[in-house]
Motif scaffolding. Structure first.
Motif, PDB file in Angstrom:
ATOM      1  N   TYR A 115       8.302  17.748  -4.648  1.00  6.81           N
ATOM      2  CA  TYR A 115       7.165  16.837  -4.823  1.00  6.81           C
ATOM      3  C   TYR A 115       6.466  16.622  -3.488  1.00  6.81           C
ATOM      4  CZ  TYR A 115       8.607  15.603  -9.524  1.00  6.81           C
ATOM      5  OH  TYR A 115       8.919  15.654 -10.857  1.00  6.81           O
ATOM      6  N   PRO A 116       5.147  16.632  -3.479  1.00  9.28           N
ATOM      7  CA  PRO A 116       4.428  16.273  -2.261  1.00  9.28           C
ATOM      8  C   PRO A 116       4.504  14.753  -2.109  1.00  9.28           C
ATOM      9  CG  PRO A 116       2.875  16.855  -4.004  1.00  9.28           C
ATOM     10  CD  PRO A 116       4.255  17.061  -4.556  1.00  9.28           C
ATOM     11  N   ALA A 117       5.448  14.292  -1.307  1.00  8.89           N
ATOM     12  CA  ALA A 117       5.706  12.862  -1.191  1.00  8.89           C
ATOM     13  C   ALA A 117       5.745  12.442   0.273  1.00  8.89           C
ATOM     14  CB  ALA A 117       7.036  12.527  -1.870  1.00  8.89           C
ATOM     15  N   PHE A 118       5.371  11.191   0.508  1.00 10.74           N
ATOM     16  CA  PHE A 118       5.492  10.625   1.852  1.00 10.74           C
ATOM     17  C   PHE A 118       5.854   9.154   1.727  1.00 10.74           C
ATOM     18  CE2 PHE A 118       1.089   9.941   0.692  1.00 10.74           C
ATOM     19  CZ  PHE A 118       0.763   8.694   1.201  1.00 10.74           C
ATOM     20  N   GLY A 119       6.471   8.633   2.769  1.00 11.89           N
ATOM     21  CA  GLY A 119       6.872   7.236   2.790  1.00 11.89           C
ATOM     22  C   GLY A 119       5.834   6.392   3.496  1.00 11.89           C
ATOM     23  N   LEU A 120       5.790   5.114   3.107  1.00 15.59           N
ATOM     24  CA  LEU A 120       4.861   4.196   3.734  1.00 15.59           C
ATOM     25  C   LEU A 120       5.492   2.810   3.771  1.00 15.59           C
ATOM     26  CD1 LEU A 120       1.095   4.209   3.256  1.00 15.59           C
ATOM     27  CD2 LEU A 120       2.266   2.042   3.304  1.00 15.59           C
ATOM     28  N   LYS A 126      -3.223   1.618   5.995  1.00 17.61           N
ATOM     29  CA  LYS A 126      -3.065   2.905   5.300  1.00 17.61           C
ATOM     30  C   LYS A 126      -2.812   2.670   3.816  1.00 17.61           C
ATOM     31  CE  LYS A 126      -0.880   7.373   5.415  1.00 17.61           C
ATOM     32  NZ  LYS A 126      -0.107   8.336   6.150  1.00 17.61           N
ATOM     33  N   LEU A 127      -2.011   1.651   3.498  1.00 20.28           N
ATOM     34  CA  LEU A 127      -1.782   1.314   2.095  1.00 20.28           C
ATOM     35  C   LEU A 127      -3.100   0.979   1.408  1.00 20.28           C
ATOM     36  CD1 LEU A 127      -0.029   0.582  -0.380  1.00 20.28           C
ATOM     37  CD2 LEU A 127       0.311  -1.665   0.661  1.00 20.28           C
ATOM     38  N   LEU A 128      -3.925   0.191   2.060  1.00 18.08           N
ATOM     39  CA  LEU A 128      -5.216  -0.196   1.480  1.00 18.08           C
ATOM     40  C   LEU A 128      -6.178   0.977   1.332  1.00 18.08           C
ATOM     41  CD1 LEU A 128      -5.868  -3.601   3.274  1.00 18.08           C
ATOM     42  CD2 LEU A 128      -4.990  -3.213   0.961  1.00 18.08           C
ATOM     43  N   SER A 129      -5.946   2.046   2.101  1.00 16.92           N
ATOM     44  CA  SER A 129      -6.837   3.212   2.025  1.00 16.92           C
ATOM     45  C   SER A 129      -6.446   4.203   0.933  1.00 16.92           C
ATOM     46  CB  SER A 129      -6.884   3.926   3.379  1.00 16.92           C
ATOM     47  OG  SER A 129      -5.666   4.621   3.608  1.00 16.92           O
ATOM     48  N   LEU A 130      -5.290   4.002   0.295  1.00 16.69           N
ATOM     49  CA  LEU A 130      -4.868   4.913  -0.775  1.00 16.69           C
ATOM     50  C   LEU A 130      -5.803   4.791  -1.968  1.00 16.69           C
ATOM     51  CD1 LEU A 130      -0.989   4.357  -0.743  1.00 16.69           C
ATOM     52  CD2 LEU A 130      -2.274   6.229   0.322  1.00 16.69           C
ATOM     53  N   THR A 131      -6.090   5.934  -2.580  1.00 16.42           N
ATOM     54  CA  THR A 131      -6.940   5.958  -3.770  1.00 16.42           C
ATOM     55  C   THR A 131      -6.318   6.899  -4.800  1.00 16.42           C
ATOM     56  OG1 THR A 131      -8.260   7.879  -3.118  1.00 16.42           O
ATOM     57  CG2 THR A 131      -9.002   5.711  -2.298  1.00 16.42           C
ATOM     58  N   PRO A 132      -6.776   6.826  -6.042  1.00 13.69           N
ATOM     59  CA  PRO A 132      -6.293   7.784  -7.043  1.00 13.69           C
ATOM     60  C   PRO A 132      -6.611   9.232  -6.668  1.00 13.69           C
ATOM     61  CG  PRO A 132      -7.307   5.912  -8.119  1.00 13.69           C
ATOM     62  CD  PRO A 132      -7.591   5.779  -6.643  1.00 13.69           C
ATOM     63  N   ASP A 133      -7.541   9.455  -5.743  1.00 15.73           N
ATOM     64  CA  ASP A 133      -7.838  10.814  -5.277  1.00 15.73           C
ATOM     65  C   ASP A 133      -6.811  11.314  -4.266  1.00 15.73           C
ATOM     66  OD1 ASP A 133     -10.134  10.996  -6.839  1.00 15.73           O
ATOM     67  OD2 ASP A 133     -11.391  10.133  -5.255  1.00 15.73           O
ATOM     68  N   THR A 134      -6.096  10.384  -3.629  1.00 14.83           N
ATOM     69  CA  THR A 134      -5.142  10.790  -2.584  1.00 14.83           C
ATOM     70  C   THR A 134      -3.689  10.682  -3.018  1.00 14.83           C
ATOM     71  OG1 THR A 134      -5.119   8.555  -1.632  1.00 14.83           O
ATOM     72  CG2 THR A 134      -6.693  10.135  -0.708  1.00 14.83           C
ATOM     73  N   LEU A 156      -6.029  -1.518  -6.567  1.00 14.20           N
ATOM     74  CA  LEU A 156      -6.360  -0.205  -5.992  1.00 14.20           C
ATOM     75  C   LEU A 156      -6.402   0.896  -7.053  1.00 14.20           C
ATOM     76  CD1 LEU A 156      -4.149  -0.365  -2.763  1.00 14.20           C
ATOM     77  CD2 LEU A 156      -6.637  -0.639  -2.912  1.00 14.20           C
ATOM     78  N   HIS A 157      -6.102   0.546  -8.312  1.00 12.87           N
ATOM     79  CA  HIS A 157      -6.084   1.503  -9.436  1.00 12.87           C
ATOM     80  C   HIS A 157      -5.056   2.610  -9.221  1.00 12.87           C
ATOM     81  CE1 HIS A 157      -9.577  -0.509 -11.054  1.00 12.87           C
ATOM     82  NE2 HIS A 157     -10.153  -0.403  -9.876  1.00 12.87           N
TER      83      HIS A 157
END
Length: 133
Positions: free
Chosen positions: A44-49, A57-65, A90-91
């Motif tokens: 899986y393409p996964a990363f931790g936050l 960075k959390l606030l910048s996440l979108t359904p496109d990313t 953030l949907h």
């Protein structure tokens, strides 16, 4: 993307939220890193936050990313509906219970006394109304 003549489904991009602000931060980091390692070992393409360290960075996440958020946060802000509410704003789809269920699970309401009428008497005892005295 074919393997042995079959079309392979694209694996979802997953972010694992871990750490956070609660007293259970260290436990969350350990469990979150285990989940992240397992996801990556499965391809899986996964990363931790860690929201405490990278909230912008959390606030910048979108359904496109990102396709899915795995919540490995513990305690306050992780299990109380707070992070779930933010992810809904953030949907972003996430694992676990939704906002209301998370909030109630962390802060369950106190049971109300049972009010029953038995033999013409009103009672606020917690025993069932049909139980013999």
């Amino acid at each position: 993307m074919h393997k042995e003549g079959k079309l392979q489904a694209k694996k979802p991009r997953v972010v694992v939220l871990m750490g956070g602000w609660s007293r259970e931060r260290e436990v969350s980091l350990r469990s979150g890193n285990k989940v992240l390692s397992a996801l990556q070992s499965l391809g899986y393409p996964a990363f931790g936050l860690d929201p405490k360290e990278a909230f912008p960075k959390l606030l910048s996440l979108t359904p496109d990313t990102v396709d899915k958020v795995f919540i490995a946060l513990h305690g306050q802000y992780g299990e109380d509906g707070t992070i779930q509410g933010l992810l809904e704003l953030l949907h972003l789809p996430y694992t676990g219970s939704k906002v209301a269920a998370s909030a109630v699970a962390m802060n369950p309401p106190k049971p109300l006394p049972r009010i029953s009428v038995c033999c013409g008497k009103r009672s606020t005892e917690s025993k069932p109304a049909m139980q013999s005295a």
